[in-house]
Scaffold this active site. Structure first.
Site, mmCIF file in Angstrom:
data_model
loop_
_atom_site.group_PDB
_atom_site.id
_atom_site.type_symbol
_atom_site.label_atom_id
_atom_site.label_comp_id
_atom_site.label_asym_id
_atom_site.label_seq_id
_atom_site.Cartn_x
_atom_site.Cartn_y
_atom_site.Cartn_z
ATOM 1 N N GLU A 60 0.821 -1.219 0.000
ATOM 2 C CA GLU A 60 0.000 0.000 0.000
ATOM 3 C C GLU A 60 0.847 1.257 0.000
ATOM 4 O O GLU A 60 0.548 2.225 -0.710
ATOM 5 C CB GLU A 60 -0.967 0.016 1.184
ATOM 6 C CG GLU A 60 -2.229 -0.822 0.993
ATOM 7 C CD GLU A 60 -2.002 -2.306 1.170
ATOM 8 O OE1 GLU A 60 -0.878 -2.718 1.503
ATOM 9 O OE2 GLU A 60 -2.971 -3.074 0.970
ATOM 10 N N HIS A 129 -9.975 -4.997 11.149
ATOM 11 C CA HIS A 129 -10.697 -4.845 9.887
ATOM 12 C C HIS A 129 -11.988 -4.043 10.022
ATOM 13 O O HIS A 129 -12.820 -4.057 9.125
ATOM 14 C CB HIS A 129 -11.036 -6.214 9.290
ATOM 15 C CG HIS A 129 -9.890 -6.863 8.580
ATOM 16 N ND1 HIS A 129 -8.833 -7.432 9.240
ATOM 17 C CD2 HIS A 129 -9.630 -7.023 7.256
ATOM 18 C CE1 HIS A 129 -7.978 -7.935 8.354
ATOM 19 N NE2 HIS A 129 -8.439 -7.689 7.149
#
Ligand SMILES: Cc1ncc(C[n+]2csc(CCOP(=O)(O)OP(=O)(O)O)c2C)c(N)n1
Lengths: 329, 352
Positions: A60, A129
């Site tokens: 990322e 998450h």
């Protein structure tokens, strides 16, 4: 009007913009051959080829930074974050890079980039998450932060985000991807920085974004049964914020409840509350109340998870409190 | 398509004669080089040296604030490497980038004015010493998060390839940057996607006060590239012609074959890490510093040129006097320039 799923609306927005502007390209994990972790980019590799739909390694930081550099050289990248949780490892590139480049270069280096993907909780994904990071991004000058709640908003706002000359953080929701809604046919955009009144009412203003819009609407429907007419405002864009629409509503209803899925401390709702007390103090008949996610990492167990996310009952309770009513039993 | 294994790449590297210690002695190379080019390289190094000396002076007087990282000792790297680039190529640097800006031809006055935080600075006084920009000459900034600009450089390289433009990106950073994640992710992407970028690590032996041996699991640092199958080499960073040659080959590889290269330029900084830090004392001795000064890049080129009869002490003095004048004018320009207007505080946050 045709009905589209939220993910299809996003797909149309990207595909239309890529058809009309060669500089636009999509990169991210699994966006190509896999059609996107949530199938948002379905069919795009086939249409645009591997030059413009790029599967990235799990990097990322690297691919977000690469996209920022590509934007500095005149391209208009769309970065898909598989989920915004993973954007945390790219935070330096987004904040120290994308957001500040124009300013620290004295206006020479605009960074037209869209960073998009789902944020917030889904179902039992637990702590790492399930989080709402919009207040982190909305804190940063140089970024725009967009959070559409409906397929029509998603499409119109994503098209505007892609055309925008600034870095746009575009946060979607895993649980909304399958939601269907009417989407205008043909070319249209929705300007960034314009709120939407999702329900009109005169007794109380409920401000909510992304999937909390639906919690607010459910609460409003329930409240209507007791004769309380709630107005539900969806800012749609957190930065720049459509202060006018929020304030006009509060000046009319004299009461406000702010709902957000994220943590309470320094959350975006605190910003709304600040705005309202500053600009509409004389109109308020009650303190602005906030309904937020619990101040804990997201737990896994279903009942605990439910308790951590704002729901209809908590919104109704807050509305009763700003109306100084006892909760109906 | 992936372009081969690490070993193959090292083979390619060696076959290309990349290692600068295989090069002929500096005198010989200087004799073979275009005299006007060599003069230009020398004058650029001198300009940087005098500019930095002036910056130190202005800093001591309080006319430059914040962090100010001087480049004295490392001039041959920026000058040699940037001389190997074309006019449309892109450059990214760390915060120690005054030298690169001058080597690229940025106006010394605009650089000094930026250091002084003036409206006439190259970033309008909003960036300062660590954020020099001039997009007209492809100078895409000093960046002050160690390693943070390496992915950006992969990005401009990507954009050039995407748009079929024969533009190469050169990216400069310090030895400490090889230890941060951005370095690794950028190297992987640059090689995986065959991007036309040249990564130049300026190994001055220290990250602030930490020597390489306390920071890197391997030395030589250029071998880090093996993990990505990227071509790599070390070069004597005190030899401006060697840097130019080695970077030139890497630029060609990038331009012709869309392939990245990692170059470790061995150099040394004479000053402290920044202006708030003494040149020697805690982490290195005076003797160590003096030893390195014997390899001074300006002295080395000067004596090589003198020994082959291509430069006289008088000609050197003349160049130096000219350069000092440019620096004095730059300082005067910075001094006389206005502060940024207060309403400029809020401009350039967003672009319409
Ligand atoms: C990520 C990060 N950590 C720490 C710092 C503070 N810092 C600035 S420069 C520096 C040393 C870097 O050394 P090196 O990369 O060798 O470059 P040099 O200063 O020698 O040119 C440190 C620790 C920073 N800017 N960024």
């Amino acid at each position: 009007m045709p009905t589209l799923a939220y993910r299809e609306a996003l797909n149309q927005a990207m595909s239309e913009e890529m058809r009309s502007d060669e500089r636009v390209f999509l990169l991210g994990e699994e966006v190509g051959a896999y059609n996107g972790a949530y199938k948002v980019s379905k069919g795009m590799l086939e249409e645009f080829g591997p030059k413009r739909v790029l599967d990235t390694p799990i990097s990322e930081l690297g691919f977000t930074g690469l996209a920022v550099g590509a934007a500095m050289a005149g391209l208009r990248p769309i970065v898909e974050m598989m989920t915004f949780n993973f954007s945390l490892v790219a935070l330096d590139q987004i904040i120290n890079g994308a957001a500040k480049m124009l300013y620290m270069s004295g206006g020479q280096c605009p960074v037209p980039i869209v960073i998009r993907g789902p944020g917030g909780a889904a179902h039992q994904l637990s702590a790492q998450h399930s989080q709402s990071l919009e207040s982190w991004y909305a804190n940063v000058p140089g970024l725009k932060v967009v959070m559409p709640a409906t397929p029509a908003d998603a499409k119109g706002l994503l098209k505007s985000a892609i055309r925008d000359n600034n870095p746009v953080i575009f946060i979607e929701s895993e649980v909304l991807y399958g939601m269907k809604g009417e989407v205008p046919e043909g070319e249209y955009t929705i300007p960034i920085g314009v709120a939407d009144v999702k329900r009109t009412g005169k007794d109380v203003t409920i401000i909510a974004h992304l999937k909390m819009v639906y919690v607010a609407l459910e609460a409003a429907a329930e409240l209507a049964k007791e004769g309380i007419e709630a107005e539900v405002i969806d800012p749609r864009t957190l930065r720049p914020l459509d202060e006018r629409t929020l304030l006009d509503s509060v000046r009319k209803t004299n009461r406000a409840v702010v709902v957000e899925e994220g943590w309470p401390f320094a959350g975006v709702g605190a910003q709304f509350a600040d705005l309202i007390q500053r600009e509409a103090f004389d109109f308020l008949d009650a303190p602005v109340l906030r309904v937020t996610g619990a101040d804990v990492p997201m737990p896994y167990a279903k009942p605990l998870e439910h308790a951590a996310i704002p729901d209809k009952a908590r919104v109704i309770e807050a509305v009763h409190r700003v109306l100084y009513r006892r909760q109906a039993t | 398509m992936k372009s081969g294994s690490a070993t193959e790449h090292r083979g390619v590297t060696e076959a290309n004669g990349f290692e600068s210690d295989r090069l002929a002695p500096l005198e010989e190379r200087a004799r073979g080089a275009d005299p006007s080019l060599v003069k230009d390289l020398l004058e650029k190094m001198l300009l940087i040296r005098r500019f930095e000396e002036k910056a130190a002076e202005l800093y001591a007087l309080g006319k430059i604030g914040g962090f100010c990282h001087l480049y004295i000792g490392q001039e041959a790297v920026a000058v040699g490497a940037i001389s190997a680039l074309g006019p449309d190529d892109y450059i990214f640097c760390s915060y120690r980038e005054h030298g690169h800006a001058l080597a690229r031809g940025m106006d010394a006055g605009a650089v000094m004015a930026e250091l002084a935080g003036k409206a006439t600075g190259c970033s309008k006084g909003k960036g300062g010493s660590m954020h020099l920009f001039d997009t007209r000459i492809g100078f895409l900034g000093g960046h002050a998060i160690v390693g943070g600009h390496l992915p950006l450089a992969a990005g401009t390289a990507f954009a050039a390839k995407y748009q079929n433009q024969p533009r190469v990106t050169a990216c400069f950073f310090g030895d400490a940057a090889v230890n941060i994640g951005a370095f690794h992710e950028s190297f992987n992407l640059a090689q995986l996607w065959n991007l036309p970028v040249v990564y130049v690590c300026e190994n001055n032996e220290f990250g602030m006060g930490t020597p390489i041996e306390k920071a890197s699991s391997i030395d030589p640092l250029h071998e880090r590239a093996c993990g990505y199958g990227m071509a790599h080499t070390a070069v004597d960073g005190m030899d401006v012609l060697a840097v130019r040659e080695v970077v030139g080959e890497a630029v060609e590889r990038a331009r012709r074959h869309n392939l990245p290269t990692f170059i470790e330029a061995r150099t040394y900084r004479y000053m402290g890490h920044s202006m708030s830090d003494p040149a020697h004392g805690t982490y290195r001795t005076r003797a160590e510093l003096d030893e390195h000064r014997r390899h001074d890049p300006i002295k080395r080129l000067t004596s090589a040129l003198e020994s082959i009869g291509a430069l006289t002490p008088e000609a050197f003095e003349e160049s130096d006097a000219q350069v000092r004048q440019v620096v004095e004018q730059a300082a005067a320009f910075a001094e006389e320039s206005p502060d940024p207007a207060s309403d400029d505080l809020h401009s350039d946050v967003y672009r319409d």
